[in-house]
Enzyme design. Sequence first.
Site, PDB file in Angstrom:
ATOM      1  N   ASN A  91       0.866  -1.177   0.000  1.00  0.00           N
ATOM      2  CA  ASN A  91       0.000   0.000   0.000  1.00  0.00           C
ATOM      3  C   ASN A  91       0.903   1.227   0.000  1.00  0.00           C
ATOM      4  O   ASN A  91       1.505   1.543   1.022  1.00  0.00           O
ATOM      5  CB  ASN A  91      -0.897  -0.024   1.244  1.00  0.00           C
ATOM      6  CG  ASN A  91      -1.694   1.259   1.407  1.00  0.00           C
ATOM      7  OD1 ASN A  91      -1.819   2.048   0.468  1.00  0.00           O
ATOM      8  ND2 ASN A  91      -2.242   1.466   2.595  1.00  0.00           N
TER       9      ASN A  91
ATOM     10  N   LYS B 249       0.045   4.244  -0.282  1.00  0.00           N
ATOM     11  CA  LYS B 249      -0.601   5.444   0.283  1.00  0.00           C
ATOM     12  C   LYS B 249      -0.358   6.641  -0.646  1.00  0.00           C
ATOM     13  O   LYS B 249      -0.287   6.451  -1.849  1.00  0.00           O
ATOM     14  CB  LYS B 249      -0.099   5.708   1.707  1.00  0.00           C
ATOM     15  CG  LYS B 249      -0.116   4.456   2.571  1.00  0.00           C
ATOM     16  CD  LYS B 249       0.103   4.745   4.019  1.00  0.00           C
ATOM     17  CE  LYS B 249       0.204   3.428   4.774  1.00  0.00           C
ATOM     18  NZ  LYS B 249       0.056   3.591   6.206  1.00  0.00           N
TER      19      LYS B 249
ATOM     20  N   HIS C 139      -9.525   1.103   4.751  1.00  0.00           N
ATOM     21  CA  HIS C 139      -8.259   1.303   5.469  1.00  0.00           C
ATOM     22  C   HIS C 139      -8.522   2.275   6.615  1.00  0.00           C
ATOM     23  O   HIS C 139      -9.304   3.219   6.479  1.00  0.00           O
ATOM     24  CB  HIS C 139      -7.194   1.858   4.515  1.00  0.00           C
ATOM     25  CG  HIS C 139      -5.824   1.835   5.110  1.00  0.00           C
ATOM     26  ND1 HIS C 139      -5.406   2.761   6.045  1.00  0.00           N
ATOM     27  CD2 HIS C 139      -4.783   0.995   4.936  1.00  0.00           C
ATOM     28  CE1 HIS C 139      -4.171   2.494   6.405  1.00  0.00           C
ATOM     29  NE2 HIS C 139      -3.760   1.420   5.751  1.00  0.00           N
TER      30      HIS C 139
ATOM     31  N   GLU D   3      -6.953   4.681   7.685  1.00  0.00           N
ATOM     32  CA  GLU D   3      -6.706   6.090   7.356  1.00  0.00           C
ATOM     33  C   GLU D   3      -7.895   6.692   6.605  1.00  0.00           C
ATOM     34  O   GLU D   3      -8.097   7.905   6.624  1.00  0.00           O
ATOM     35  CB  GLU D   3      -5.396   6.211   6.558  1.00  0.00           C
ATOM     36  CG  GLU D   3      -4.189   5.976   7.459  1.00  0.00           C
ATOM     37  CD  GLU D   3      -2.946   5.490   6.745  1.00  0.00           C
ATOM     38  OE1 GLU D   3      -2.868   5.561   5.507  1.00  0.00           O
ATOM     39  OE2 GLU D   3      -2.027   5.000   7.449  1.00  0.00           O
TER      40      GLU D   3
ATOM     41  N   GLU E 205      -5.619  -5.092  10.560  1.00  0.00           N
ATOM     42  CA  GLU E 205      -4.583  -4.083  10.774  1.00  0.00           C
ATOM     43  C   GLU E 205      -4.855  -3.332  12.073  1.00  0.00           C
ATOM     44  O   GLU E 205      -5.640  -2.369  12.087  1.00  0.00           O
ATOM     45  CB  GLU E 205      -4.587  -3.078   9.615  1.00  0.00           C
ATOM     46  CG  GLU E 205      -4.289  -3.693   8.263  1.00  0.00           C
ATOM     47  CD  GLU E 205      -3.665  -2.673   7.331  1.00  0.00           C
ATOM     48  OE1 GLU E 205      -2.567  -2.937   6.835  1.00  0.00           O
ATOM     49  OE2 GLU E 205      -4.248  -1.593   7.126  1.00  0.00           O
TER      50      GLU E 205
ATOM     51  N   GLY F  29       2.307   1.983  10.646  1.00  0.00           N
ATOM     52  CA  GLY F  29       3.255   3.081  10.485  1.00  0.00           C
ATOM     53  C   GLY F  29       3.973   3.477  11.770  1.00  0.00           C
ATOM     54  O   GLY F  29       4.617   4.520  11.827  1.00  0.00           O
TER      55      GLY F  29
ATOM     56  N   SER G  19       3.272  -2.520  10.298  1.00  0.00           N
ATOM     57  CA  SER G  19       4.728  -2.538  10.475  1.00  0.00           C
ATOM     58  C   SER G  19       5.367  -3.890  10.107  1.00  0.00           C
ATOM     59  O   SER G  19       6.372  -4.282  10.699  1.00  0.00           O
ATOM     60  CB  SER G  19       5.099  -2.122  11.898  1.00  0.00           C
ATOM     61  OG  SER G  19       4.655  -0.811  12.148  1.00  0.00           O
TER      62      SER G  19
HETATM   63  C1  PEP Z   1      -0.851   0.020   5.980  1.00  0.00           C
HETATM   64  O1  PEP Z   1      -0.871   1.193   5.672  1.00  0.00           O
HETATM   65  O2  PEP Z   1      -1.769  -0.718   5.607  1.00  0.00           O
HETATM   66  C2  PEP Z   1       0.268  -0.479   6.783  1.00  0.00           C
HETATM   67  C3  PEP Z   1       0.184  -1.674   7.289  1.00  0.00           C
HETATM   68  O3  PEP Z   1       1.323   0.375   6.944  1.00  0.00           O
HETATM   69  P1  PEP Z   1       2.755  -0.002   7.625  1.00  0.00           P
HETATM   70  O4  PEP Z   1       3.213  -1.286   7.014  1.00  0.00           O
HETATM   71  O5  PEP Z   1       3.633   1.155   7.253  1.00  0.00           O
HETATM   72  O6  PEP Z   1       2.528  -0.126   9.076  1.00  0.00           O
END
Ligand code: PEP
Length: 251
Positions: A9, A11, A95, A97, A164, A170, A209
């Site tokens: 992803n 973003k 997501h 976000e 998630e 992040g 992460s």
């Molecule tokens: C995500 O944005 O779906 C995500 C898991 O980000 P990160 O791997 O940076 O934590």
Amino acid sequence: MNRKLIAGNWKMNGLRVDLQTVREIATGLAASTAAPEALLCVPATLLAEAARQASGTALCIGGQTCHSQEKGAYTGDVSAPMLKEAGAGFVITGHSERRTGHGETDEIVAAQARAAVNAGLTPIICVGETLDERSSGATLKVIEGQLTGSLDGLEPNSFVLAYEPLWAIGTGKVATPAQIAEVHAFIRQFLEQRFGKPGQTVKILYGGSLNPGNAAEILPISNVDGGLIGGASLKAGDFLAIYNAAAALTV
Ligand code: PEP
């Protein structure tokens, strides 16, 4: 065993110069049909060109959200048929976000996912708890509520799920294997109760992460059918290292 799906992803990251990363990832993937599936969800502006660069390789390209309507007066939005026409095979919906930054409720997420399916895309539907919800012992209740609302009207073989935890996205904080195993088993149980046997093969990704240093520990966990990767998907070497950790499980 379910073929694993390693999904990136990007973003709101990526300009034309970063298509080089798409090419590096596409050429670094294994050719075998038993190998994990690989996907990059790029910004809408790069989608058509990324799909062109990935064409003829094992890399799929996806979008990061879509509107629930096919077309209309929705300034700035992108519809599922538009993503499909540009070359997407998948789209992320719900997501965190988008849920927190754009007020997307479970009902909206379900409508987006149905729109994606109607357009011939596979939605990757995200669920996850906040740190407060985890601390207060509400994790499974929250996940159950999100699943109930976000899967409304969907057939079991038409979507992918991603767990998630918001506090792991992040942040560099990764859920422990025990935490991941517990939530993924809970989601599997939910899917089996809701859909019966077909619920056994719905892919459930872990996201938060995930990186080359922890992939080999997380990807073999029961009911983890792959990963959704933010930061580490921006570098071809990191994405491919995670992909290779998944590939090593299938040989
Ligand atoms: C995500 O944005 O779906 C995500 C898991 O980000 P990160 O791997 O940076 O934590």
